[in-house]
Scaffold this active site. Structure first.
Site, PDB file in Angstrom:
ATOM      1  N   ASP A 197       0.871  -1.181   0.000  1.00  0.00           N
ATOM      2  CA  ASP A 197       0.000   0.000   0.000  1.00  0.00           C
ATOM      3  C   ASP A 197       0.904   1.225   0.000  1.00  0.00           C
ATOM      4  O   ASP A 197       1.623   1.475   0.967  1.00  0.00           O
ATOM      5  CB  ASP A 197      -0.896  -0.007   1.232  1.00  0.00           C
ATOM      6  CG  ASP A 197      -2.068   0.962   1.106  1.00  0.00           C
ATOM      7  OD1 ASP A 197      -2.074   1.767   0.154  1.00  0.00           O
ATOM      8  OD2 ASP A 197      -2.966   0.930   1.968  1.00  0.00           O
ATOM      9  N   ASP A 244      -2.594   2.220  -6.261  1.00  0.00           N
ATOM     10  CA  ASP A 244      -1.530   2.263  -5.246  1.00  0.00           C
ATOM     11  C   ASP A 244      -1.543   1.068  -4.301  1.00  0.00           C
ATOM     12  O   ASP A 244      -0.900   1.099  -3.260  1.00  0.00           O
ATOM     13  CB  ASP A 244      -1.643   3.552  -4.428  1.00  0.00           C
ATOM     14  CG  ASP A 244      -2.965   3.653  -3.672  1.00  0.00           C
ATOM     15  OD1 ASP A 244      -3.945   3.022  -4.111  1.00  0.00           O
ATOM     16  OD2 ASP A 244      -3.014   4.369  -2.655  1.00  0.00           O
ATOM     17  N   GLU A 245      -2.247  -0.001  -4.660  1.00  0.00           N
ATOM     18  CA  GLU A 245      -2.410  -1.108  -3.720  1.00  0.00           C
ATOM     19  C   GLU A 245      -2.515  -2.422  -4.484  1.00  0.00           C
ATOM     20  O   GLU A 245      -3.190  -2.489  -5.510  1.00  0.00           O
ATOM     21  CB  GLU A 245      -3.672  -0.872  -2.888  1.00  0.00           C
ATOM     22  CG  GLU A 245      -3.914  -1.866  -1.791  1.00  0.00           C
ATOM     23  CD  GLU A 245      -5.181  -1.546  -1.018  1.00  0.00           C
ATOM     24  OE1 GLU A 245      -5.468  -2.311  -0.067  1.00  0.00           O
ATOM     25  OE2 GLU A 245      -5.891  -0.585  -1.348  1.00  0.00           O
TER      26      GLU A 245
END
Length: 481
Positions: free
Chosen positions: A11, A105-106
């Site tokens: 993350d 983003d993860e």
């Protein structure tokens, strides 16, 4: 579940805001808020410097401004975020072919599928630390990493690692780790489920496990109760699934003031249809069902859809279908949000003249207001002309600009016929600020510059490397976009 901590969850830390700080040297170490900037805007991401003031994602921007008036409030630049995300996802795919992106983003990674030798917590920690170093070298950004034997536990570990840290949960320690955590730590426990459990005196994960499967099934139903009982005991058999196919492509805009003018509604639907097709083509897909979404002044929401005879990526076809759909919707009371989407996706297009609203009509795209990349605001700002067609030039804070004499920079703000630009670029020292007339012929919008690696200084908060027994770190169950 894995017998070793071979499931990795990454993350990125305050991703949108961190990218903006890396791209704009004058904002490093300062509060930055990225999101919608209008009266109805919502915070997408707040930098760690803004969070002590109480600013967080999903908060109305107006409230964030009251809490942190000195922050830099910027419009999102999703094109740049996708470029940086592609670099990060490439590093993950170098570890394993089984990468499951959850957002820009993860992502989850199954390290065993990539042949990584992860036989112990120390092996997992070494892989995670190498990944974090590679991400910082390639992008200048930091990411938090969790490693465990399942997806649920790996995500919990990465949340405990924030910001800029790494947590490994060795198999066999899951139940002791989970027991004191709040019930909402578990996937599938939202406000309603948590309230149902609370009425029965169940507040923690340990109390969920102690309640027994029969009681949870009675309270929540068979599917939900059974799944929750397993997760409360640390059991999560969900595999990492690579290459999830998108089911639809859509765009939508929330407007600063309710739209009541019918001509404006039609114009916005046409503009959204063109933006939707741009995204559709960028993904290399086509679709056969066109969907229009309308949110009224009273927050009631409706959708209308039309299925074509075959999949298409023709902007004229999508635009005309969307126009037909909006004609059947009463918008006279006021509209706060409009959206256009395409579903029923395929990897090919099927030419079908009869899918056109009017046979023989030109398929050339109509002239429309060019959309600012990923800007959630409604059009507004200075107007220019191009061959007699009005073109809206929107000088929104955070967007890129180029001046014929001063070079590249970004918009700090605009109003009263003036626009302020700070001239700097990724990797440069903080730049000078200059103000121009909004219609200055030497000033024009530009594309984002690529973000080279290693642009961020070392974080003020020391990176954390912890085992599951460490008490340090943010409270479990919290997350940062």
């Amino acid at each position: 579940m894995r017998g070793t901590p071979a499931i990795l969850h990454l993350d990125m830390d305050a991703f949108y805001a961190a990218v903006e700080q890396a791209a704009k040297p004058s904002l490093r170490g300062k509060p930055v808020v990225v999101g919608g900037l209008g009266p109805r805007g919502v915070v997408a991401t707040a930098s760690y410097e803004a969070r002590p003031f109480g600013v967080h994602s999903a908060m109305p921007t107006a409230q964030a401004r009251r809490l942190c008036p000195n922050a830099a409030y910027l419009i999102p630049r999703f094109g740049l975020y996708r470029q940086v995300s592609d670099v990060v996802m490439g590093l993950l795919r170098a570890l394993s072919p089984l990468v499951e992106p959850l957002s820009l983003d993860e992502a989850f990674v199954d390290l065993r599928a990539g042949g990584q030798a992860v036989e112990s917590a120390d092996d997992a920690r070494a892989v995670g630390e190498r990944l974090r170093r590679d991400i910082r070298a390639a992008t200048g950004l930091s990411g938090s990493v969790g490693l465990a034997g399942s997806k649920m536990l790996a995500k919990i570990a990465s949340e405990r690692a924030k910001p800029d840290g790494l947590v490994v949960i060795p198999p066999g320690t899951e139940r002791a780790l989970l027991a004191p955590m709040p019930s909402r730590t578990l996937p599938g426990v939202g406000p309603a489920t948590a309230q149902t459990l609370r009425r029965s005196g169940i507040d923690t994960v340990g109390e969920i496990a102690g309640a027994g499967e029969a009681e949870l099934v009675r309270l929540l139903g068979k599917a939900h109760g059974t799944a929750l009982y397993a997760m409360a005991r640390g059991i999560d058999e969900r595999p990492v699934v690579a290459d999830r196919d998108a089911k639809s492509v859509s765009v939508e805009d929330t407007f600063d003031t309710d739209l009541t003018d019918r001509a404006r509604v039609r114009s916005e639907i046409g503009r959204l249809a063109d933006r939707c097709v741009e995204r559709l083509r960028a993904s290399g897909r086509s679709g056969r069902t066109v969907v229009v979404k309308v949110r009224n002044y009273d927050f009631s929401t409706l959708t209308r859809s039309e299925t074509l005879r075959g999949p298409t990526d023709d902007p004229a076809v999508v635009r005309e279908a969307a126009a037909r759909l909006i004609e059947g919707v009463d918008t006279t009371a006021g509209v706060r949000l409009l959206g256009v989407g395409v579903s029923g996706l395929a990897d090919f297009t099927q030419e079908d003249l009869f899918a056109q609203a009017v046979t023989g009509r030109s398929a050339e795209p109509s002239r429309s207001v060019p959309a600012v990349p990923a800007g959630p605001e409604s059009p507004g700002g200075p107007e220019d002309t191009d061959g007699g067609t009005a073109v809206v030039r929107r000088w929104l804070p955070g967007l890129d600009a180029r001046h014929a004499r001063y070079g590249v920079g970004w918009v700090q703000g605009s109003g009263l016929g003036r626009v302020t630009v700070r001239f700097e670029r990724p990797g440069s020292p903080p730049g000078r600020v200059r103000t121009f007339a909004v219609d200055d012929p030497e000033l024009e919008p530009s594309d984002p510059l690529p973000l080279p690696g290693g642009q961020l200084p070392e974080p003020a908060i020391r990176p954390k490397v912890m085992s599951s027994s460490d008490p340090a770190g943010p409270a479990p169950g919290t997350s940062s976009p």
